[in-house]
Design a protein around this motif. Structure first.
Motif, PDB file in Angstrom:
ATOM      1  N   ILE A  68     112.102  -0.619 -55.028  1.00 19.27           N
ATOM      2  CA  ILE A  68     112.348  -0.783 -53.601  1.00 19.27           C
ATOM      3  C   ILE A  68     111.482   0.263 -52.933  1.00 19.27           C
ATOM      4  O   ILE A  68     111.682   1.466 -53.153  1.00 19.27           O
ATOM      5  N   ASN A  78     110.016  -3.331 -61.248  1.00 17.02           N
ATOM      6  CA  ASN A  78     110.647  -3.548 -59.940  1.00 17.02           C
ATOM      7  C   ASN A  78     110.755  -2.228 -59.200  1.00 17.02           C
ATOM      8  O   ASN A  78     110.949  -1.176 -59.818  1.00 17.02           O
ATOM      9  N   MET A 114     100.319  -2.297 -60.326  1.00 16.70           N
ATOM     10  CA  MET A 114      99.661  -1.337 -61.217  1.00 16.70           C
ATOM     11  C   MET A 114     100.636  -0.813 -62.271  1.00 16.70           C
ATOM     12  O   MET A 114     100.246  -0.542 -63.404  1.00 16.70           O
ATOM     13  N   CYS A 152      96.914   5.625 -56.722  1.00 18.04           N
ATOM     14  CA  CYS A 152      98.233   4.992 -56.706  1.00 18.04           C
ATOM     15  C   CYS A 152      99.270   5.927 -56.095  1.00 18.04           C
ATOM     16  O   CYS A 152      99.230   7.136 -56.298  1.00 18.04           O
ATOM     17  N   HIS A 153     100.215   5.345 -55.391  1.00 15.73           N
ATOM     18  CA  HIS A 153     101.339   6.091 -54.844  1.00 15.73           C
ATOM     19  C   HIS A 153     102.426   6.239 -55.905  1.00 15.73           C
ATOM     20  O   HIS A 153     102.640   5.345 -56.714  1.00 15.73           O
ATOM     21  N   ASN A 154     103.120   7.328 -55.855  1.00 17.00           N
ATOM     22  CA  ASN A 154     104.303   7.504 -56.692  1.00 17.00           C
ATOM     23  C   ASN A 154     105.415   6.602 -56.155  1.00 17.00           C
ATOM     24  O   ASN A 154     105.606   6.479 -54.953  1.00 17.00           O
ATOM     25  N   LEU A 155     106.113   5.939 -57.065  1.00 14.84           N
ATOM     26  CA  LEU A 155     107.166   4.994 -56.686  1.00 14.84           C
ATOM     27  C   LEU A 155     108.437   5.309 -57.460  1.00 14.84           C
ATOM     28  O   LEU A 155     108.387   5.907 -58.527  1.00 14.84           O
ATOM     29  N   LEU A 156     109.545   4.861 -56.938  1.00 10.16           N
ATOM     30  CA  LEU A 156     110.807   4.972 -57.675  1.00 10.16           C
ATOM     31  C   LEU A 156     111.108   3.602 -58.286  1.00 10.16           C
ATOM     32  O   LEU A 156     111.669   2.730 -57.628  1.00 10.16           O
ATOM     33  N   LEU A 157     110.742   3.430 -59.534  1.00 10.74           N
ATOM     34  CA  LEU A 157     110.970   2.141 -60.190  1.00 10.74           C
ATOM     35  C   LEU A 157     112.456   1.953 -60.433  1.00 10.74           C
ATOM     36  O   LEU A 157     113.134   2.833 -60.961  1.00 10.74           O
ATOM     37  N   THR A 158     112.968   0.787 -60.059  1.00  8.85           N
ATOM     38  CA  THR A 158     114.383   0.499 -60.306  1.00  8.85           C
ATOM     39  C   THR A 158     114.593  -0.177 -61.660  1.00  8.85           C
ATOM     40  O   THR A 158     115.704  -0.199 -62.176  1.00  8.85           O
ATOM     41  N   GLN A 187     107.573   0.981 -50.379  1.00 11.24           N
ATOM     42  CA  GLN A 187     106.624   0.597 -49.344  1.00 11.24           C
ATOM     43  C   GLN A 187     105.318   0.024 -49.885  1.00 11.24           C
ATOM     44  O   GLN A 187     104.428  -0.328 -49.110  1.00 11.24           O
ATOM     45  N   SER A 205     101.224   6.617 -61.444  1.00 15.93           N
ATOM     46  CA  SER A 205     100.576   7.361 -60.353  1.00 15.93           C
ATOM     47  C   SER A 205      99.882   8.628 -60.836  1.00 15.93           C
ATOM     48  O   SER A 205      99.049   9.186 -60.133  1.00 15.93           O
ATOM     49  N   LYS A 225     106.093   4.303 -65.928  1.00 16.55           N
ATOM     50  CA  LYS A 225     106.660   5.332 -65.051  1.00 16.55           C
ATOM     51  C   LYS A 225     105.646   6.398 -64.659  1.00 16.55           C
ATOM     52  O   LYS A 225     105.858   7.128 -63.696  1.00 16.55           O
ATOM     53  N   ARG A 226     104.549   6.513 -65.398  1.00 12.03           N
ATOM     54  CA  ARG A 226     103.554   7.546 -65.111  1.00 12.03           C
ATOM     55  C   ARG A 226     102.285   6.996 -64.471  1.00 12.03           C
ATOM     56  O   ARG A 226     101.250   7.670 -64.423  1.00 12.03           O
TER      57      ARG A 226
END
Lengths: 150, 150, 150, 150, 150, 150
Positions: free
Chosen positions: E104, E102, E111, E76-82, E106, E70, E67-68
């Protein structure tokens, strides 16, 4: 075009070794200024900003920012700050932020004082940006740095 | 309406200066409780929760939370914890979490012990919330605090 | 003694998959209470605490804490909060903290609301602990949770 | 199925107590390797990667990662690192990363050195993954660990 | 010696723009291995390690590390991991860690999967290092990467 | 003296609700300047600074700082940045830092662009402070802000 790096060690990023330095009582003070237009100064002074009490939030953010300096600045050492104080003073043309950081350690605390100032000023910017489109942060600098043996 | 702040320094947020305090061995213990309904207690005890082993995850989260106390609590000093221990004990009506934090430093560790308890209890809440809608966290308090010269 | 783990997947910690859930507008409100003795209530109300304005610092800390929920709680998903509000209300016997968190996303925000309450209450504890040795945090619970289609 | 945990303390996660250990000057060095295909090695060496100067970014990321070891590894103690150095050396078949971490403290710094290596190697992976689909990280290990009295 | 940088933009670190990419359901799986000597394998399997349940702590640390990502990897881009899942499987010669992430979004999550593996393996190293001086982390690589339209 | 706070909601810190705003493609650019004396400019240009390649480290730190804006600025929303670019250009009298941040989201990214600039400038300060005692950061401001429908 940039040439191949790392032919030798020149220019390689590194944290300087402070292991040989003595534990000393260290202090640093930094300041900076954010310009606000007259209407914004009035709203801040009357605590009428929609996001809340600008000066208080900025001071708290500055203290917290100073504690995280070594996370933000790649080559800064982590320090145990013994005190951080941030003062945001409203003037006729903006806010002057001052931060003093103290520690007992092997390296100075000027970056912590400067980071406290910068985070406080950015917080003011954030809280006033809905009403003021011409803010400028300036004159961010170190004003004092001391160390003394324990 | 809230009045203009910062006429003088009264009420300004500040980290107290601990630079003059002596290095001491310090310890603090805190505890707290989260109520669970009977079915939830049974599921936790049998390790049947969908999110995993509730007590173990909570203990680990509590240890990690205690280490980050100074990031969460604005006026807390960063400390070098020499030990953190979190114990989550299942009872007939919920889980009692206990956290002991130790350090050698210039200020006490009660906030670290309390933060360890709170993060452990929040983690239990998170892991059980799919099946229990009536959990309440209560009785979070410091139970012991000691310091001794080195 | 604890037995060998991982004979099968039962009890393994895991973040539940929310990838199939729809984007919804979600809100949650939580509350909690910290008891203060009468003298402390008076000092907080008159803003005479040495560390500063207790209620304001606690509210800001709670907002910041809510934003970091997924770092603290191991199996929480990171969310994009669209709003966080923390209210610390002084009563005759302590402070009641309330936090509302909103997001548009695939999972609920109750942990964010609860974390906001807990960090606010811990901050109050920190700011009052020099004068009050009997504070207890209690009744931390979810009071409302809603979701609606976009 | 996994059995009920916490019948006794065996197997409970805990940070070992280092409070009784003496302050010593400690150092550790770790290394690791990431394989790159020939075309990637050429692009890295000519600094033609789209994301930028791979080796320099990796070294900086490694230094920053080493400073955050105690946040990542649940049972690691927070330390005051006096120096971190990361060296990423391009070879004919990939990059060898080496990290040395120093501190004066009560516990060793091998995890900091290893974390510095791993974050540097992950950064190289990230910067090359658009052009190289077969990278493998291997041989990550401690190569030296020393301590000496002050 | 390294030459003057920034004569033009070649080699400047930058986050690639993913703003034009479509929101897709993305998944990645990575794995890695840490060798342990026979005695360590026995102790881990019997959950007799002094620091606690090695495999469980490593799995939780891996989830949190993913979760960390980025924060650790500069570009790295920050993502919302599902979803994040980490599995640490004890073998006769060590532990194989696998992480699936996983989201959803862009951009891909390889990573995150790799970081989850690396933090899990580092945690195993930390928990076993008191009894095993010859651990080596190897074969860390991506094993699967998928994306599909929503 | 500061009066009792919270008689009503005026002045209470709060994150504004952006839940009703539409998802838009947003961009912001900010800039700032740090003055360096002539000798420091020469050393930076020749990449002879003891701590490493000043401009490159500053650019990377700025990118990472921009990604952490919502942790530093109390009332900022967390955003998913689709791109961050930081450019540090050496001039005859110092370094001009420029940062562009993009996102697709419900609120603007000016604070991210400004934070990227400030962290880059602070990093330059840190890397040059051993040789330059008169650096001043100034003219930090937003230069462009755009949004467009998807």
């Amino acid at each position: 075009m940039k040439k191949l790096t790392h032919i030798d060690d020149t220019g390689r990023a590194n944290m300087v070794d402070v292991g040989h330095k003595s534990q000393q009582s260290r202090s640093a003070t930094a300041e900076g200024f954010i310009s606000l237009n007259a209407e914004t100064v009035k709203l801040v002074g009357e605590n009428q900003m929609k996001k809340g009490d600008v000066l208080t939030v900025a001071e708290i953010a500055g203290i917290q920012g100073a504690k995280r300096t070594s996370e933000l600045i790649p080559l800064c050492h982590n320090l145990l700050l013994t005190k951080v104080e941030v003062n945001c003073a409203l003037t006729a043309s903006g806010v002057k932020a001052t931060c003093t950081a103290n520690c007992i350690g092997q390296t100075g605390v000027e970056m912590e004082a400067l980071t406290g100032v910068q985070v406080a000023l950015l917080t003011i910017y954030d809280m006033c940006k809905a009403v003021d489109k011409s803010m400028v942060i300036s004159n961010v600098r170190l004003t004092e740095k001391t160390k003394s043996d324990l």
